[in-house]
Design a protein around this motif. Structure first.
Motif, PDB file in Angstrom:
ATOM      1  N   ARG A  32     -49.157 -21.150  91.333  1.00 26.95           N
ATOM      2  CA  ARG A  32     -48.429 -21.926  92.303  1.00 26.95           C
ATOM      3  C   ARG A  32     -47.135 -21.396  92.216  1.00 26.95           C
ATOM      4  O   ARG A  32     -46.417 -21.622  93.371  1.00 26.95           O
ATOM      5  CB  ARG A  32     -48.504 -23.429  91.489  1.00 26.95           C
ATOM      6  N   HIS A  33     -46.506 -20.976  91.262  1.00 24.83           N
ATOM      7  CA  HIS A  33     -45.222 -20.753  90.980  1.00 24.83           C
ATOM      8  C   HIS A  33     -45.038 -19.167  91.049  1.00 24.83           C
ATOM      9  O   HIS A  33     -43.706 -18.718  90.979  1.00 24.83           O
ATOM     10  CB  HIS A  33     -44.534 -21.327  89.740  1.00 24.83           C
ATOM     11  N   LEU A  51     -38.454 -25.062  85.806  1.00 21.22           N
ATOM     12  CA  LEU A  51     -39.091 -26.094  86.591  1.00 21.22           C
ATOM     13  C   LEU A  51     -38.301 -27.305  86.885  1.00 21.22           C
ATOM     14  O   LEU A  51     -38.135 -28.063  85.627  1.00 21.22           O
ATOM     15  CB  LEU A  51     -40.540 -26.311  86.368  1.00 21.22           C
ATOM     16  N   GLU A 170     -46.869 -30.719  86.293  1.00 23.71           N
ATOM     17  CA  GLU A 170     -45.479 -30.551  87.251  1.00 23.71           C
ATOM     18  C   GLU A 170     -44.694 -31.968  86.947  1.00 23.71           C
ATOM     19  O   GLU A 170     -43.741 -32.191  87.055  1.00 23.71           O
ATOM     20  CB  GLU A 170     -45.642 -30.188  88.436  1.00 23.71           C
TER      21      GLU A 170
END
Length: 186
Positions: A32-33, A51, A170
């Motif tokens: 995702r990142h 994050l 997250e």
């Protein structure tokens, strides 16, 4: 600083097995990142990333499941984290495939990776995300079952739970764990 740990077994042989559900969540977060596990130390592969303004360690112990705590403890000691700042993700036989369950603390429930984590952290006070893998419906042994791959139908459900677990990780960066639990356990 927070630490997200995915439990599993290293190596290609175990990559897509039920026991590696924790590794799969770490992989989802990395994808995702655009991150990668670029550090090898503490018997693990890990990354230190940012994050939402929070420093986060993502760890895949390379000790094999039953010795996971041998990787987690030295990493959190090195970075000065408390066990309360640790979130461990692992497979759970008592939840059906496709379900996740978040807990703030608890026993090991017969899971050797969690048993090792409790032993090495010296506490049961760390956060968990359990990824349901179900139980064998035939005479297959538990060991063969958790070291086996998901059926196509199970994999579709588990893919959803991997996404959900990554979403929960997250969310935990910016919210209290009880709030995240209420949201994802509903």
């Amino acid at each position: 600083m927070k630490c997200i740990v995915g439990l599993g077994n290293p190596g290609k042989k175990y990559e897509k097995t039920r026991h590696n559900a924790g590794f799969m969540v770490i992989d989802e977060l990395l994808n995702r990142h655009g991150w990668e596990l670029n550090k090898k130390k503490f018997n693990g592969k890990y990354a230190i990333e940012q994050l939402e303004g929070e420093k986060v360690a993502l760890l895949k112990p390379q000790t094999y499941m039953n010795l996971s705590g041998q990787s987690i403890r030295p990493l959190i000691d090195y970075y000065g984290m408390d066990p309360e700042d640790v979130l461990v993700i692992y497979d759970d036989l008592d939840l059906p495939a496709g379900k996740i369950r978040l807990r703030q603390k608890g026993g090991h429930g017969g899971h050797n990776g969690i048993r090792s984590t409790i032993d090495h952290l010296g506490t049961k006070e760390f956060k968990r995300i359990r990824i349901g893998v179900g139980r064998p419906t035939n005479a297959m042994s538990i060991i063969d079952y958790v070291l086996g791959s998901f059926s196509k139908e199970e994999q579709e459900r588990v893919d959803g739970s991997i996404q959900q677990a990554a979403d929960a990780c997250e969310a935990w960066i910016g919210e209290s764990f009880p709030v995240v639990m209420n949201k994802f356990n509903a």
